[in-house]
Design a protein around this motif. Structure first.
Motif, mmCIF file in Angstrom:
data_model
loop_
_atom_site.group_PDB
_atom_site.id
_atom_site.type_symbol
_atom_site.label_atom_id
_atom_site.label_comp_id
_atom_site.label_asym_id
_atom_site.label_seq_id
_atom_site.Cartn_x
_atom_site.Cartn_y
_atom_site.Cartn_z
ATOM 1 N N LEU A 240 -3.260 6.173 4.857
ATOM 2 C CA LEU A 240 -1.867 5.833 5.156
ATOM 3 C C LEU A 240 -0.984 7.074 5.116
ATOM 4 N N ARG A 241 -1.290 8.000 4.211
ATOM 5 C CA ARG A 241 -0.518 9.245 4.138
ATOM 6 C C ARG A 241 -0.601 10.022 5.446
ATOM 7 N N GLN A 242 -1.749 9.923 6.147
ATOM 8 C CA GLN A 242 -1.874 10.567 7.449
ATOM 9 C C GLN A 242 -0.973 9.905 8.489
ATOM 10 N N VAL A 243 -0.749 8.611 8.329
ATOM 11 C CA VAL A 243 0.096 7.866 9.274
ATOM 12 C C VAL A 243 1.570 8.152 9.033
ATOM 13 N N LEU A 244 1.985 8.166 7.779
ATOM 14 C CA LEU A 244 3.405 8.324 7.441
ATOM 15 C C LEU A 244 3.755 9.798 7.325
ATOM 16 N N ARG A 245 3.661 10.503 8.421
ATOM 17 C CA ARG A 245 3.868 11.950 8.396
ATOM 18 C C ARG A 245 5.324 12.359 8.570
ATOM 19 N N LEU B 210 0.856 -1.189 0.000
ATOM 20 C CA LEU B 210 0.000 0.000 0.000
ATOM 21 C C LEU B 210 0.888 1.233 0.000
ATOM 22 N N PHE B 211 0.606 2.145 -0.917
ATOM 23 C CA PHE B 211 1.376 3.382 -1.027
ATOM 24 C C PHE B 211 0.567 4.537 -0.436
ATOM 25 N N PRO B 212 1.248 5.525 0.146
ATOM 26 C CA PRO B 212 0.541 6.691 0.709
ATOM 27 C C PRO B 212 0.103 7.670 -0.375
ATOM 28 N N LEU B 213 -0.695 7.156 -1.304
ATOM 29 C CA LEU B 213 -1.157 7.913 -2.466
ATOM 30 C C LEU B 213 -2.641 7.626 -2.675
ATOM 31 N N PRO B 214 -3.369 8.500 -3.369
ATOM 32 C CA PRO B 214 -4.808 8.271 -3.589
ATOM 33 C C PRO B 214 -5.067 7.198 -4.638
ATOM 34 N N LEU B 215 -4.605 5.981 -4.340
ATOM 35 C CA LEU B 215 -4.799 4.833 -5.217
ATOM 36 C C LEU B 215 -5.871 3.928 -4.615
ATOM 37 N N PRO B 216 -6.609 3.175 -5.453
ATOM 38 C CA PRO B 216 -7.782 2.455 -4.940
ATOM 39 C C PRO B 216 -7.467 1.256 -4.065
ATOM 40 N N GLU B 217 -6.246 0.707 -4.149
ATOM 41 C CA GLU B 217 -5.953 -0.524 -3.405
ATOM 42 C C GLU B 217 -4.445 -0.727 -3.320
ATOM 43 N N VAL C 106 -6.281 1.856 9.466
ATOM 44 C CA VAL C 106 -6.216 2.463 8.122
ATOM 45 C C VAL C 106 -7.306 1.886 7.233
ATOM 46 N N ASP C 107 -7.446 0.560 7.225
ATOM 47 C CA ASP C 107 -8.456 -0.074 6.372
ATOM 48 C C ASP C 107 -9.869 0.327 6.792
ATOM 49 N N TRP C 108 -10.127 0.310 8.098
ATOM 50 C CA TRP C 108 -11.473 0.661 8.565
ATOM 51 C C TRP C 108 -11.799 2.113 8.236
ATOM 52 N N SER C 109 -10.858 3.016 8.478
ATOM 53 C CA SER C 109 -11.095 4.442 8.220
ATOM 54 C C SER C 109 -11.355 4.700 6.747
ATOM 55 N N ALA C 110 -10.620 3.998 5.885
ATOM 56 C CA ALA C 110 -10.827 4.175 4.448
ATOM 57 C C ALA C 110 -12.250 3.790 4.057
ATOM 58 N N GLY C 111 -12.741 2.668 4.589
ATOM 59 C CA GLY C 111 -14.101 2.254 4.275
ATOM 60 C C GLY C 111 -15.144 3.199 4.841
ATOM 61 N N TYR C 112 -14.939 3.641 6.070
ATOM 62 C CA TYR C 112 -15.929 4.501 6.723
ATOM 63 C C TYR C 112 -15.973 5.887 6.089
ATOM 64 N N LEU C 113 -14.792 6.446 5.784
ATOM 65 C CA LEU C 113 -14.719 7.805 5.254
ATOM 66 C C LEU C 113 -14.863 7.860 3.737
ATOM 67 N N VAL C 114 -14.951 6.702 3.085
ATOM 68 C CA VAL C 114 -15.076 6.607 1.622
ATOM 69 C C VAL C 114 -13.871 7.293 0.963
ATOM 70 N N GLU C 115 -12.713 6.845 1.376
ATOM 71 C CA GLU C 115 -11.457 7.358 0.838
ATOM 72 C C GLU C 115 -10.569 6.186 0.435
ATOM 73 N N PRO C 116 -9.680 6.363 -0.535
ATOM 74 C CA PRO C 116 -8.696 5.316 -0.829
ATOM 75 C C PRO C 116 -7.833 5.056 0.404
ATOM 76 N N VAL D 5 8.966 4.170 -4.959
ATOM 77 C CA VAL D 5 8.120 4.872 -3.995
ATOM 78 C C VAL D 5 8.073 4.108 -2.681
ATOM 79 N N HIS D 6 8.073 4.857 -1.595
ATOM 80 C CA HIS D 6 7.950 4.273 -0.256
ATOM 81 C C HIS D 6 6.534 3.731 -0.068
ATOM 82 N N GLY D 7 6.435 2.458 0.288
ATOM 83 C CA GLY D 7 5.153 1.843 0.597
ATOM 84 C C GLY D 7 5.276 0.933 1.796
ATOM 85 N N VAL D 8 4.169 0.349 2.198
ATOM 86 C CA VAL D 8 4.133 -0.534 3.355
ATOM 87 C C VAL D 8 3.569 -1.879 2.920
ATOM 88 N N VAL D 9 4.224 -2.957 3.342
ATOM 89 C CA VAL D 9 3.724 -4.292 3.055
ATOM 90 C C VAL D 9 2.415 -4.480 3.816
#
Length: 727
Positions: free
Chosen positions: A100-105, A14-21, A85-95, A48-52
Motif C-alpha cells: 500500500l505504501r507503494q500505492v500512496l506515493r 490498512l495502513f501504509p506501514l509494515p504491519l501484518p494486517e 495490493v492483497d495479491w502482491s503482498a501474498g506473492y512477494l511475502v510482504e505485509p 495515521v492515514h489509512g485506507v478502509v
C-alpha cells in the motif's frame, strides 16, 4: 461489540506501514464509509492515514474498538487496486501495508488541485498606450500567465499588470495548478503498416474485442514496428471504451521521451508520465488524475504499476525481457510478472513486446498461455545489420588501448561517409578499478568489498552499489605514495578518450546515466544524435535500447564477453539479449548497418547464435540447461537474504532460520552461505536459495517458513521471489 441497539459497524483499515494486517476500528455514528475511503485513525498515539479495506457488521471478539477519527476525502482506491495490493503482498511475502505504501506515493494528491490567478488578454484596449503597457499586451497574447510571470515576461513592474487588469484590458481567471491531461484521439491515422504488421494489429484488435484478461507476446526483431502495432490495440480499446485507462511500462527513463513523442504523433496527446525523476508537483498531478480516472494513457517506469487506476483495461510492457524491470532493493519484485497478475485481476489486456523475449515469456507463449505474435522483418526498407565477431586473441588492441585495429578501420570508413558509430560498453565511468602502482592497494568503498569506479569527468571515485563518492586522492591511503593511483580497465569515459585521440575531427559523446542526468539531458543528447550532430556515441545499455538513429550504421561492442562470466543462471541469455539490442541500433533507416563484437570467446554459443542469426539454436541450448537443472521457467526459485551489523549474531540467526525450514516435497534449501557481496554499508550478509519444482507455490512455502521464526530486531530479512541478482 453488541449493545442494546444491535451490532455496531466497524471498518478494517490498512495502513501504509509494515504491519501484518488491517486493524479494526469502530465507525462513529453518522460517519458514512465505503471500502477504499481514505481516513485518519489512531495508531500508536498518533493519527495515521489509512485506507478502509473492508466494512463489517460487528467487530471480531469482545474488545472495545477505537473509533475512526475522520474521513480525509479524495478519490477512493478502486477495488482492482485493493485486490492487487492483497495479491502482491501474498506473492512477494510482504505485509500488505508495504505494498500500500507503494500505492500512496503522493498524499497531497488527495486534495483537489490548487488554483492560481492568471491574466489573459481581453477585448478592451487602453486609451493611452505606453511602451510598458504594449510589452504586457504582447506578452499576454501568448498564453494566460500569473501576474508575476507576465510582469517578468514583459520586463515591467507588477503595477503595470494590475493597472491593465483594473482597466479590463487583462481578464482575470482562476485555473487549476494541476490541469487535466489532454484526452487522446483514437481516430487519428497512424503510420501505414505493412502486411505482417497489419496481421499482427488485427490479432490485437480481436483480443480487445473479446474483452477480459488476455495476454499477448509481440516477438519482433529490432526495427520491426512493435510500437506501431500495439498502438493499434490502444486505438481500438479507446474507440470502444473512451474512459479506459492504459499503462505502458518502459525499462529506462531515457526511453520515455521517444515514446512520448510517438504517442503524441499517433494520438494527438502526450501520456501522463511517471518515474523517479519527475517533481512533486507533477507526481501529485499524475496520481490524482489516475485515481480519478481522467488520465487515459500513462507511460512510466516499473513503479507506475502501483498507481491507483480505476479503469485499467490494458498494460503494455515494452522491452519485456529487460532486467531493469526487476527491482532488487527495498520491495523486490519483477514488474513484468506483476503486470500480468494485475491484468488478470483487472480483466485487462496485457501486451509484452520484445525483440529478444525472455525464456519465461516464450515458454508461456508456446504453452498457449500467451498469444504469440511474430514480426520477423524490419519495417520499410531497413534490413537487419550484418553481425561479425572480432577475435581479440588474433587482433589484440595496442597496449593501453581498447579498440582493435579492424574496428578502428571500420569506424574510419563510416566517419568518411558522414555516418555514425555507436561504441557499446556496459561499464560506467573511466575505469572500474583504481589501484596503487607502488603497493598494489585497491581502492574500495567503506564498509563493503566493492571496488571504487574512477569517473574522470568529475574527478571522483564512486561506488555504484552504495552510492559512496569521494574525490580521487593524490596519495595512496595505504602506502602514502603520491600520484601512484591509476585506473585499470576500460569504462565508457576511457573508450571515449581513445576515440577522440584516434578521430580528433569527430564529435564524440558519452551516453550513460552519469553523463546524461535527467530527462532534459537525455532528450538533448538523443536529438543531437538523431540530427547527425554526433559522429561517435560511446554508451552503456542506456544507449542500446529502443532509440532510432537514422545515420547510425556501425555498432562496435567493446567487450562482448562482459556478463558471460559468473554464476548468474541468466548470464548467457542476458548477454545475447543485450548484444541483439545493441547491434539492432545499426542500419534502422535506408542505409545498411553492421555490428562488430570484440571478444575473447568467439566460440561462445550466445555469440555464435547472434552471428548466425539463429536464435532458435541458442534458445534450445538454454532450455536444455534450464530444464535439466530445474531452473526457471522449468522450476521455481526464491531467495532469503539476511543482513546485520554483527557477523557472529548474523551467523547464529541464520543457523536458527535454517533449522526452521519446512520439509516439503519438491523443495530444496541451500544455505546459509556468505553472499558474494559479503558486506554492504557496514552490514554483513547471508543468503539462502530455495529451489522447487514448477508446481510448488514458493510464496506459500516462504510464508510458512517466515511464520516459524522470530528474527531479532538488528537483523533484516528480505524475501525475493524469482531472484535475478545473486550478489
Amino acid at each position: 461489540m453488541n449493545d442494546l441497539f444491535g451490532p455496531r459497524p466497524c471498518a478494517s483499515i490498512l495502513f501504509p506501514l509494515p504491519l501484518p494486517e488491517a486493524f479494526d476500528y469502530a465507525v462513529p455514528e453518522g460517519m458514512a464509509l465505503q471500502p477504499g475511503d481514505h481516513v485518519l485513525a489512531p495508531l500508536g498515539g498518533r493519527h495515521v492515514h489509512g485506507v478502509v479495506w473492508a466494512l463489517k457488521e460487528e467487530a471480531d471478539g469482545e474488545r472495545k474498538l477505537k473509533p475512526v477519527e475522520e474521513v480525509i476525502g479524495g478519490p477512493r482506491l478502486a477495488e482492482g487496486t485493493r485486490r492487487f495490493v492483497d495479491w502482491s503482498a501474498g506473492y512477494l511475502v510482504e505485509p500488505p501495508g508495504v505494498i500500500l505504501r507503494q500505492v500512496l506515493r503522493s498524499s497531497s494528491a488527495l486534495k483537489p488541485s490548487p488554483v492560481e490567478t492568471v491574466y489573459r488578454l481581453g477585448q478592451t484596449r487602453p486609451d493611452r498606450l505606453t511602451p510598458a503597457r504594449e510589452a504586457v499586451i504582447a506578452a499576454a497574447g501568448r498564453k494566460p500567465m500569473s501576474a508575476a510571470d507576465l510582469a517578468r515576461a514583459a520586463g515591467v513592474s507588477g503595477s503595470v499588470v494590475k493597472g491593465l487588469a483594473d482597466l479590463g484590458v487583462l481578464v482575470v481567471e482562476e485555473r487549476e495548478v494541476d490541469p487535466p491531461f489532454e484526452a487522446p484521439d483514437p481516430y487519428r491515422e497512424g503510420v501505414e503498416l505493412n502486411e505482417i504488421q497489419r496481421q499482427a494489429a488485427a490479432i490485437l484488435r480481436r483480443l480487445v474485442a473479446a474483452g477480459g484478461f488476455q495476454a499477448a507476446l509481440i516477438d519482433g526483431v529490432t526495427g520491426s514496428g512493435k510500437t506501431e502495432v500495439y498502438f493499434e490495440a490502444v486505438a481500438e480499446l479507446l474507440r470502444r471504451e473512451p474512459q479506459a485507462q492504459i499503462l505502458v511500462l518502459l525499462p529506462e527513463i531515457a526511453l520515455t521521451q521517444s515514446v512520448m513523442d510517438r504517442f503524441e504523433a499517433r494520438f494527438g496527446a502526450r501520456p501522463a508520465l511517471w518515474h523517479s525523476d519527475i517533481g512533486q508537483k507533477e507526481r501529485r498531478r499524475v496520481w490524482r488524475e489516475v485515481a480519478t480516472g481522467r488520465a487515459r494513457i500513462v507511460a512510466g517506469a516499473r513503479s507506475a504499476l502501483f498507481l491507483p487506476f480505476t479503469g485499467l483495461r490494458a498494460i503494455i510492457v515494452d522491452e519485456e525481457h529487460d532486467p531493469t524491470f526487476k527491482q532488487d532493493e527495498g520491495l523486490t519484485y519483477h514488474a513484468r510478472d506483476l503486470a500480468v497478475a494485475r491484468g488478470k485481476l483487472e480483466g485487462a489486456l496485457v501486451v509484452l513486446a520484445s525483440a529478444t523475449p525472455s525464456l519465461e515469456s516464450l515458454v508461456n507463449a508456446e504453452a498457449g498461455r500467451y498469444v504469440h505474435i511474430r514480426l520477423p522483418g524490419r519495417a520499410g526498407l531497413a534490413e537487419l545489420p550484418e553481425i561479425a565477431t572480432l577475435d581479440l586473441r588474433e587482433f589484440p588492441p595496442e597496449r593501453g588501448n581498447w579498440l582493435s585495429e579492424p574496428l578502428v578501420r571500420e569506424m574510419a570508413e563510416v566517419f568518411a561517409r558522414g555516418e555514425q558509430t555507436l561504441l557499446y560498453l556496459n561499464r560506467r565511468g573511466f575505469a572500474p578499478l583504481v589501484l596503487c602502482r607502488a603497493c598494489g592497494h585497491k581502492m574500495k568503498s567503506p564498509d563493503t568489498e566493492r571496488w571504487l569506479v574512477e569517473h574522470r569527468y568529475t574527478g571522483r571515485l564512486v561506488c555504484h552499489t552504495t552510492g559512496f563518492s569521494m574525490p580521487k586522492p593524490r596519495a595512496c591511503p595505504e602506502c602514502g605514495a603520491e600520484d601512484s593511483l591509476t585506473g585499470v580497465g576500460p569504462g565508457v569515459e576511457r573508450v571515449a578518450e581513445e576515440a577522440r585521440t584516434r578521430f580528433p575531427d569527430a564529435v564524440v559523446e558519452v551516453f550513460s546515466s552519469d553523463t546524461a542526468q535527467g530527462p532534459d539531458a537525455v532528450r538533448d543528447l538523443v536529438q543531437r544524435m538523431e540530427r547527425g550532430e554526433i559522429d561517435i556515441l560511446v554508451g552503456t545499455q542506456i544507449a542500446a535500447k529502443g532509440h532510432n538513429f537514422p545515420r547510425l550504421t556501425l555498432v562496435g561492442v567493446v567487450d562482448a564477453d562482459l556478463g558471460l562470466a559468473g554464476g548468474d543462471l541468466r548470464a548467457g541469455e542476458r548477454t545475447y539479449q543485450m548484444l541483439v539490442q545493441a547491434a539492432g541500433r545499426a542500419g534502422r533507416a535506408d542505409r545498411p548497418g553492421k555490428a562488430i563484437l570484440q571478444t575473447h570467446q568467439p566460440e561462445h554459443e550466445a555469440l555464435q547464435a547472434l552471428v548466425a542469426g539463429d536464435r532458435a539454436a541458442f534458445l534450445d541450448a538454454e532450455r536444455m540447461m534450464r530444464e535439466h537443472l530445474r531452473l526457471p521457467p522449468y522450476g521455481r526459485l526464491a531467495a532469503l537474504v539476511l543482513s546485520g551489523p554483527d557477523p557472529e549474531r548474523l551467523e547464529e540467526t541464520a543457523r536458527g532460520i535454517a533449522a526452521a525450514a519446512p520439509l516439503a516435497e519438491g523443495v530444496e534449501v541451500f544455505g546459509p552461505a556468505d553472499a558474494p557481496l559479503a558486506v554492504i554499508r557496514g552490514r554483513w550478509r547471508k543468503r539462502f536459495l530455495v529451489q522447487a519444482d514448477r508446481k510448488v507455490d514458493v510464496s506459500a512455502y516462504m510464508r510458512a517458513w517466515m511464520a516459524r521464526v522470530k528474527i531479532p530486531a538488528a537483523i533484516r530479512a528480505s524475501v525475493d521471489i524469482e531472484p535475478y541478482s545473486f550478489l
